[in-house]
Design an enzyme around this catalytic site. Structure first.
Site, mmCIF file in Angstrom:
data_model
loop_
_atom_site.group_PDB
_atom_site.id
_atom_site.type_symbol
_atom_site.label_atom_id
_atom_site.label_comp_id
_atom_site.label_asym_id
_atom_site.label_seq_id
_atom_site.Cartn_x
_atom_site.Cartn_y
_atom_site.Cartn_z
ATOM 1 N N GLU A 1 -1.185 -5.177 -4.173
ATOM 2 C CA GLU A 1 -1.178 -3.735 -4.457
ATOM 3 C C GLU A 1 -1.266 -3.409 -5.949
ATOM 4 O O GLU A 1 -1.871 -2.407 -6.321
ATOM 5 C CB GLU A 1 0.051 -3.070 -3.828
ATOM 6 C CG GLU A 1 0.108 -3.183 -2.300
ATOM 7 C CD GLU A 1 -1.075 -2.535 -1.565
ATOM 8 O OE1 GLU A 1 -1.825 -1.760 -2.199
ATOM 9 O OE2 GLU A 1 -1.250 -2.823 -0.371
ATOM 10 N N ASP B 1 8.883 -3.175 5.892
ATOM 11 C CA ASP B 1 8.613 -1.730 6.002
ATOM 12 C C ASP B 1 9.677 -0.892 5.292
ATOM 13 O O ASP B 1 9.416 0.217 4.847
ATOM 14 C CB ASP B 1 8.579 -1.287 7.474
ATOM 15 C CG ASP B 1 7.369 -1.842 8.205
ATOM 16 O OD1 ASP B 1 6.361 -2.155 7.543
ATOM 17 O OD2 ASP B 1 7.450 -1.964 9.444
ATOM 18 N N GLU C 1 -6.726 -1.385 4.338
ATOM 19 C CA GLU C 1 -7.933 -2.087 3.904
ATOM 20 C C GLU C 1 -8.484 -3.066 4.929
ATOM 21 O O GLU C 1 -8.904 -4.170 4.565
ATOM 22 C CB GLU C 1 -7.619 -2.808 2.595
ATOM 23 C CG GLU C 1 -6.563 -3.942 2.687
ATOM 24 C CD GLU C 1 -5.119 -3.504 2.462
ATOM 25 O OE1 GLU C 1 -4.797 -2.333 2.724
ATOM 26 O OE2 GLU C 1 -4.318 -4.348 2.030
ATOM 27 N N TYR D 1 2.842 -1.308 -6.639
ATOM 28 C CA TYR D 1 1.610 -0.582 -6.960
ATOM 29 C C TYR D 1 1.536 -0.233 -8.443
ATOM 30 O O TYR D 1 0.696 -0.728 -9.185
ATOM 31 C CB TYR D 1 1.560 0.741 -6.173
ATOM 32 C CG TYR D 1 1.350 0.593 -4.685
ATOM 33 C CD1 TYR D 1 0.115 0.865 -4.123
ATOM 34 C CD2 TYR D 1 2.381 0.202 -3.837
ATOM 35 C CE1 TYR D 1 -0.097 0.760 -2.758
ATOM 36 C CE2 TYR D 1 2.184 0.093 -2.471
ATOM 37 C CZ TYR D 1 0.942 0.372 -1.935
ATOM 38 O OH TYR D 1 0.740 0.257 -0.590
ATOM 39 N N GLN E 1 -0.382 -4.604 9.065
ATOM 40 C CA GLN E 1 0.412 -4.903 7.875
ATOM 41 C C GLN E 1 1.754 -4.179 7.975
ATOM 42 O O GLN E 1 1.768 -3.005 8.357
ATOM 43 C CB GLN E 1 -0.301 -4.446 6.601
ATOM 44 C CG GLN E 1 0.305 -5.049 5.336
ATOM 45 C CD GLN E 1 -0.365 -4.570 4.040
ATOM 46 O OE1 GLN E 1 -1.207 -3.679 4.059
ATOM 47 N NE2 GLN E 1 0.020 -5.160 2.936
ATOM 48 N N HIS F 1 -9.340 -3.307 -2.419
ATOM 49 C CA HIS F 1 -8.671 -4.385 -1.681
ATOM 50 C C HIS F 1 -9.662 -5.430 -1.153
ATOM 51 O O HIS F 1 -9.258 -6.547 -0.829
ATOM 52 C CB HIS F 1 -7.896 -3.827 -0.492
ATOM 53 C CG HIS F 1 -6.483 -3.412 -0.790
ATOM 54 N ND1 HIS F 1 -5.564 -4.268 -1.360
ATOM 55 C CD2 HIS F 1 -5.825 -2.249 -0.552
ATOM 56 C CE1 HIS F 1 -4.389 -3.622 -1.463
ATOM 57 N NE2 HIS F 1 -4.527 -2.398 -0.987
ATOM 58 N N GLY G 1 -1.975 6.291 4.118
ATOM 59 C CA GLY G 1 -3.164 6.961 3.601
ATOM 60 C C GLY G 1 -4.391 6.182 4.030
ATOM 61 O O GLY G 1 -5.359 6.721 4.556
ATOM 62 N N GLY G 2 -4.313 4.890 3.781
ATOM 63 C CA GLY G 2 -5.427 4.034 4.160
ATOM 64 C C GLY G 2 -4.950 2.616 4.374
ATOM 65 O O GLY G 2 -3.848 2.249 3.951
ATOM 66 N N GLN H 1 -2.134 -0.974 13.428
ATOM 67 C CA GLN H 1 -1.763 -1.061 12.004
ATOM 68 C C GLN H 1 -0.898 -2.311 11.895
ATOM 69 O O GLN H 1 0.273 -2.292 12.255
ATOM 70 C CB GLN H 1 -1.026 0.197 11.549
ATOM 71 C CG GLN H 1 -0.307 0.078 10.204
ATOM 72 C CD GLN H 1 -1.212 -0.325 9.037
ATOM 73 O OE1 GLN H 1 -2.322 0.171 8.900
ATOM 74 N NE2 GLN H 1 -0.763 -1.256 8.208
ATOM 75 N N HIS I 1 -9.229 2.802 -3.659
ATOM 76 C CA HIS I 1 -8.126 1.859 -3.468
ATOM 77 C C HIS I 1 -8.413 0.899 -2.303
ATOM 78 O O HIS I 1 -8.325 -0.324 -2.464
ATOM 79 C CB HIS I 1 -6.830 2.641 -3.223
ATOM 80 C CG HIS I 1 -5.630 1.784 -3.010
ATOM 81 N ND1 HIS I 1 -4.721 1.504 -4.009
ATOM 82 C CD2 HIS I 1 -5.175 1.128 -1.913
ATOM 83 C CE1 HIS I 1 -3.777 0.718 -3.540
ATOM 84 N NE2 HIS I 1 -4.018 0.479 -2.266
ATOM 85 N N GLU I 2 -8.762 1.445 -1.157
ATOM 86 C CA GLU I 2 -8.994 0.561 -0.001
ATOM 87 C C GLU I 2 -10.212 -0.330 -0.237
ATOM 88 O O GLU I 2 -10.220 -1.502 0.149
ATOM 89 C CB GLU I 2 -9.140 1.371 1.293
ATOM 90 C CG GLU I 2 -7.959 2.292 1.609
ATOM 91 C CD GLU I 2 -6.578 1.667 1.465
ATOM 92 O OE1 GLU I 2 -6.453 0.437 1.602
ATOM 93 O OE2 GLU I 2 -5.614 2.404 1.174
ATOM 94 N N LYS J 1 3.898 8.756 3.393
ATOM 95 C CA LYS J 1 3.990 9.182 1.991
ATOM 96 C C LYS J 1 4.203 10.699 1.904
ATOM 97 O O LYS J 1 4.843 11.196 0.985
ATOM 98 C CB LYS J 1 2.705 8.786 1.263
ATOM 99 C CG LYS J 1 2.735 9.112 -0.196
ATOM 100 C CD LYS J 1 1.397 8.913 -0.865
ATOM 101 C CE LYS J 1 1.442 9.546 -2.238
ATOM 102 N NZ LYS J 1 0.149 10.054 -2.674
#
Ligand code: BES
Ligand code: ZN
Length: 631
Positions: free
Chosen positions: A351, A406, A304, A414, A174, A332, A301-302, A172, A328-329, A588
């Protein structure tokens, strides 16, 4: 043998970083820039991106060829990264890369070894990797391995997977974690193409955010190419007992075998989402669009990752109620991956646009009622978030220098971003706004842009032609909070939910007597999220008895219920709270629970015990974000 950078080359480091000027005053970092000492001198972050030490304004990396072995015994990736360079200025004598916790054994150019130095680590940014360039080299190879605690990787034991037989690895990157598994210029303003050779045990499949061949031979050696230039934060890898199943012509799912069928059923509308988005916002640029379903410890959650979005399994609800995550993803692919924020200050360009598109895609596929409900729930999340945030962080473009991206994560980029775009849509009309977006995605395709560039663009394309109020647009972007008269999402489907809640709170009806048979998940979320702060034990027992909320299999409903459970100390649901916190790593869902538990001594003691027991299975980011609430 570790190379030592001499005083002379260390002095050159300052000059290279600060624009080749030898004057002492130029060694003073600009406001907000972070410095790390190299011997007696300092390396500064790039003036264009406070989260990168790299000198991409002088010599820029255009391509990376990875050759990495996946070692599950030691939890490391080991091998090399060969970087192709373009020299933007003559006579630049260092290549400065970002890295974090990497063990660099040597740096080579052909047969020659190059001197290099890892600067002392900055807590947020990691270490500048400074490589001496004796000439204008075209390629440089860094031989390295990752740390078992790399911030951008999670190594799972077989017990932590669905199948329980094989280990699992996922990345991961990002916002600034790519540097923990690849030495590179880790700024979203630098775009690179990449190729990779990944070796692992033959019973495992490796996938990347690149060309994946669904029918590839499983032999433990996998090859990937990403021919389109992408920012480093979109490089991604996962390795596990993965299988593929198609959903449509261009869409499919990779998942562990036991999860595959339910994921395909849940996300079967992905191909239609792709089609409607292309029709409105321009052709999909990335060839295939597949989903990778991760183990439940995935911290988001996801994500992209191009051609292959990484998805939490916690949205497989059985009724497609949480598939806006896929919209959403997917969105992106336009806003974020094709048109990218230049630095993390400009995250709202990724976002906010994506959240706006998400609502639009959901409306095209599932109708206006769904759009209205999701937009109102999103707006309420924004209000709740802003109520507890420092006002300066509620601006769309925020000052992040010296801060960890972070830690600054919120709903503002968003939902405030989406609301801003919705206002412009209402002012110019949908058709004109869609035409604007289509043109925007084309004009900035495969570019990274900052907020000022966007402001200049919208001025020409919309403010002038439609005579919009420019000061209002400036205040949306640069002022805290929401401007007066902002759009107010409304959902008629929630009216009866408000009526039911009001009647129940007034004691007119007990929970079992409420008419809830036809409620969809969104109505349940709205019902629970809008309860008063304090409920009695009897009220909670009444709700739980009538609706079995403690046993809800919908993770969003379970989360909203558990928030009430914690706020009101409803002990019968604590065993379920504990298993929720131990089985899910999506921030989240878990962060608000830990945060709320930390408000009372008893809650904090419980949270600490649960966290300590769950910690070994959490992703490094989930640990970082939540440990402050329990210690
Ligand atoms: N790109 C983000 C995740 C992200 C943002 C990672 C910033 C690191 C830094 C992803 O697209 C995202 O927004 N995920 C959300 C989806 C939700 C809003 C539908 C998530 O994970 O909850
Ligand atoms: Zn997103």
């Amino acid at each position: 043998m570790k190379s030592i950078v001499s005083y002379v080359s260390a002095a050159l480091i300052i000059m290279a970083t600060l624009g080749c000027s030898p004057q002492p005053e130029s060694a003073t970092p600009q406001a907000g820039q972070t410095t790390a000492a190299v011997e007696s001198v300092e390396v500064s972050t790039n003036a264009a991106d406070p989260h990168s030490y790299s000198n991409f304004d002088q010599v820029v990396v255009r391509h990376v060829a990875l050759d990495l072995a996946v070692n599950f015994e030691r939890s490391v990736l080991a091998g090399s990264a060969t970087l192709t360079l373009e020299h933007l200025q003559p006579g630049v004598s260092q290549l400065i890369l970002d890295s974090r916790d990497l063990m660099v054994s040597k740096v080579t150019a052909g047969d020659a070894e190059l001197a290099f130095q890892l600067a002392p680590a900055d807590h947020h940014l990691g270490s500048a990797l400074i490589i001496e360039l004796p000439t204008q080299l075209e390629t440089v190879t860094v031989h390295y391995e990752t740390s078992p605690s790399a911030s951008g990787l999670q190594w799972l034991t077989p017990e932590q997977t669905a199948g329980k037989k094989q280990p699992f690895l996922f990345s991961q990157a990002q916002a600034i974690h790519a540097r923990s598994f690849i030495p590179l210029q880790d700024s979203p303003s630098v775009r690179i193409t990449y190729q990779a050779r990944i070796t692992t045990a033959p019973e495992l499949l490796a996938v990347m955010s690149a060309s994946n061949e669904p029918d590839t031979a499983r032999d433990g050696e996998y090859h990937f190419t990403m021919p389109q230039p992408i920012p480093a934060y979109l490089i991604a890898i996962a390795v596990g007992d993965l299988q593929f199943a198609p959903m449509g012509k261009r869409t499919g799912v990779y998942a562990e075998p036991s999860v595959l069928a339910s994921a395909v059923a849940e996300f079967e509308d992905t191909e239609s989402m792709l089609e409607v988005t292309e029709q409105r916002y321009g052709a999909y640029s990335w060839d295939r669009y597949d989903l990778l379903i991760l183990p439940p410890s995935f911290p988001f959650g996801g994500m992209e990752n191009p051609r292959l979005s990484f998805i939490t399994p916690t949205v497989i609800a059985g009724d497609k109620s949480l598939v806006s995550l896929i919209a959403h993803e997917l969105a992106h692919s336009w806003s974020g991956n094709t048109v990218t924020n230049a630095s993390w200050r400009d995250l709202w360009l990724n976002e906010g646009f994506t959240t706006y598109l998400t609502y639009r895609i959901m409306e095209m596929i599932y109708g206006t009622e769904r759009y209205d409900m999701e937009a109102l729930l999103g707006f309420q999340d924004l209000q709740a978030d802003m109520a507890v945030m420092a006002p300066e962080d509620t601006r769309l473009q925020i000052d992040l220098a010296g801060r960890d991206p972070d830690e600054v994560f919120s709903d503002v980029p968003y939902e405030k971003g989406a609301l801003f775009l919705r206002e412009i849509e209402q002012q110019v009309g949908r058709e004109a706004f869609d035409a604007f977006l289509l043109q925007y995605f084309a004009d900035f395709a495969f570019k990274s842009l900052d907020t000022a560039t966007f402001e200049a663009y919208i001025k020409e394309k919309l403010i002038k032609p439609y005579d919009l109020d420019e000061t209002r647009i400036v205040s949306w972007i640069h002022m805290p909070g929401l401007p007066d008269g902002h759009p107010m999402p409304k959902s008629p489907a929630f009216t009866l939910v408000d009526q039911a809640r009001t009647a129940w709170l007034a004691g007119e009806l007990n929970a079992a007597a409420l008419t809830t048979d036809n409620w969809v998940v969104h109505q349940w979320l709205y019902f629970l999220n809008n309860m008063p702060e304090t409920l009695t034990q009897e009220q909670l027992a009444d709700l739980d008895g009538a609706f079995a909320l403690t046993n809800s299999s919908n993770n969003e409903i379970a989360h909203s219920w558990l928030m009430l459970v914690v706020a009101n100390d409803y002990k019968p649901a604590w065993p379920q709270l504990e298993s929720f916190l131990k089985s899910i790593g999506r921030n989240k869902l878990v962060k608000p629970l830990y945060e709320s538990l930390s408000q009372t001594p008893e809650g904090k003691a419980f949270a600490k015990r649960v966290f300590d027991e769950a910690k070994a299975g959490y992703h490094p980011l989930t640990v970082k974000i939540n440990e402050k609430f329990v210690n």
